[in-house]
Design an enzyme around this catalytic site. Structure first.
Site, PDB file in Angstrom:
ATOM      1  N   VAL A  64      -3.746   3.875   2.078  1.00  0.00           N
ATOM      2  CA  VAL A  64      -3.602   4.182   3.953  1.00  0.00           C
ATOM      3  C   VAL A  64      -4.504   5.889   3.730  1.00  0.00           C
ATOM      4  O   VAL A  64      -5.446   5.461   5.235  1.00  0.00           O
ATOM      5  CB  VAL A  64      -2.366   4.142   4.366  1.00  0.00           C
ATOM      6  CG1 VAL A  64      -2.176   6.228   4.339  1.00  0.00           C
ATOM      7  CG2 VAL A  64      -2.546   4.186   5.929  1.00  0.00           C
ATOM      8  N   TYR A 110       0.756  -1.233  -0.115  1.00  0.00           N
ATOM      9  CA  TYR A 110      -0.124  -0.227   0.183  1.00  0.00           C
ATOM     10  C   TYR A 110       0.995   1.299   0.340  1.00  0.00           C
ATOM     11  O   TYR A 110       2.501   1.539   0.059  1.00  0.00           O
ATOM     12  CB  TYR A 110      -1.299  -0.223   0.787  1.00  0.00           C
ATOM     13  CG  TYR A 110       0.293   0.538   2.087  1.00  0.00           C
ATOM     14  CD1 TYR A 110      -0.398   1.373   3.117  1.00  0.00           C
ATOM     15  CD2 TYR A 110      -0.079  -0.497   3.406  1.00  0.00           C
ATOM     16  CE1 TYR A 110       0.190   1.712   4.195  1.00  0.00           C
ATOM     17  CE2 TYR A 110       0.939  -0.278   4.604  1.00  0.00           C
ATOM     18  CZ  TYR A 110       1.105   1.013   5.595  1.00  0.00           C
ATOM     19  OH  TYR A 110       1.045   1.181   6.321  1.00  0.00           O
ATOM     20  N   CYS A 111       0.297   2.076  -0.411  1.00  0.00           N
ATOM     21  CA  CYS A 111       1.416   3.816  -0.249  1.00  0.00           C
ATOM     22  C   CYS A 111       0.099   4.778   0.169  1.00  0.00           C
ATOM     23  O   CYS A 111      -1.151   4.280   0.955  1.00  0.00           O
ATOM     24  CB  CYS A 111       1.304   3.925  -1.348  1.00  0.00           C
ATOM     25  SG  CYS A 111      -0.207   4.375  -2.697  1.00  0.00           S
ATOM     26  N   LEU A 112      -0.488   6.101  -0.751  1.00  0.00           N
ATOM     27  CA  LEU A 112      -0.879   7.005   0.079  1.00  0.00           C
ATOM     28  C   LEU A 112      -2.429   6.728  -0.241  1.00  0.00           C
ATOM     29  O   LEU A 112      -3.473   6.519  -0.034  1.00  0.00           O
ATOM     30  CB  LEU A 112      -0.366   8.027  -0.063  1.00  0.00           C
ATOM     31  CG  LEU A 112      -1.457   9.666  -0.359  1.00  0.00           C
ATOM     32  CD1 LEU A 112      -1.755   9.116   1.859  1.00  0.00           C
ATOM     33  CD2 LEU A 112      -1.391  10.620   0.305  1.00  0.00           C
TER      34      LEU A 112
END
Length: 110
Positions: free
Chosen positions: A101, A73-75
């Site tokens: 996230v 995952y990332c932003l």
């Protein structure tokens, strides 16, 4: 399989909350945050490891089993999509983009 189903399996529509629950239920899986270190420090999902996309190609990866499931995952899901492609090119076989996230509803760790 419909178009929306394709997006979900491709990661663009992945539900990060369901994926984190699946990660927690699976022995040997990894939760990988590919945001930069300062972003990770500002709040990340508990249990995740930080491997910034900007250094991923050169990093000493902590995953000894290339068949281990990696939840990435990332932003927002964009960088994690690029990270998934890179990890697959490095021989990892079970890599999933679980999105950003910013859609996570659980507690964060700092």
């Amino acid at each position: 399989m419909g178009f929306l189903d394709f997006l979900k399996t491709a990661g663009a529509g992945a539900d990060i909350n369901e994926a984190v629950a699946a990660y927690r239920a699976q022995d040997g899986a990894w939760l990988v945050d590919v945001r930069e270190a300062d972003e990770y420090g500002a709040g990340h999902i508990p249990g995740s490891v930080n491997l910034p996309l900007s250094t991923l190609a050169e990093a000493a990866l902590p995953f000894p089993d290339r068949d281990a499931r990696l939840y990435v995952y990332c932003l927002t899901g964009a960088r994690s999509g690029r990270a998934v492609r890179l990890l697959r090119s490095l021989g990892y076989t079970d890599v999933r983009n679980i999105g950003g996230v910013n859609a996570y509803r659980g507690p964060l760790e700092y």
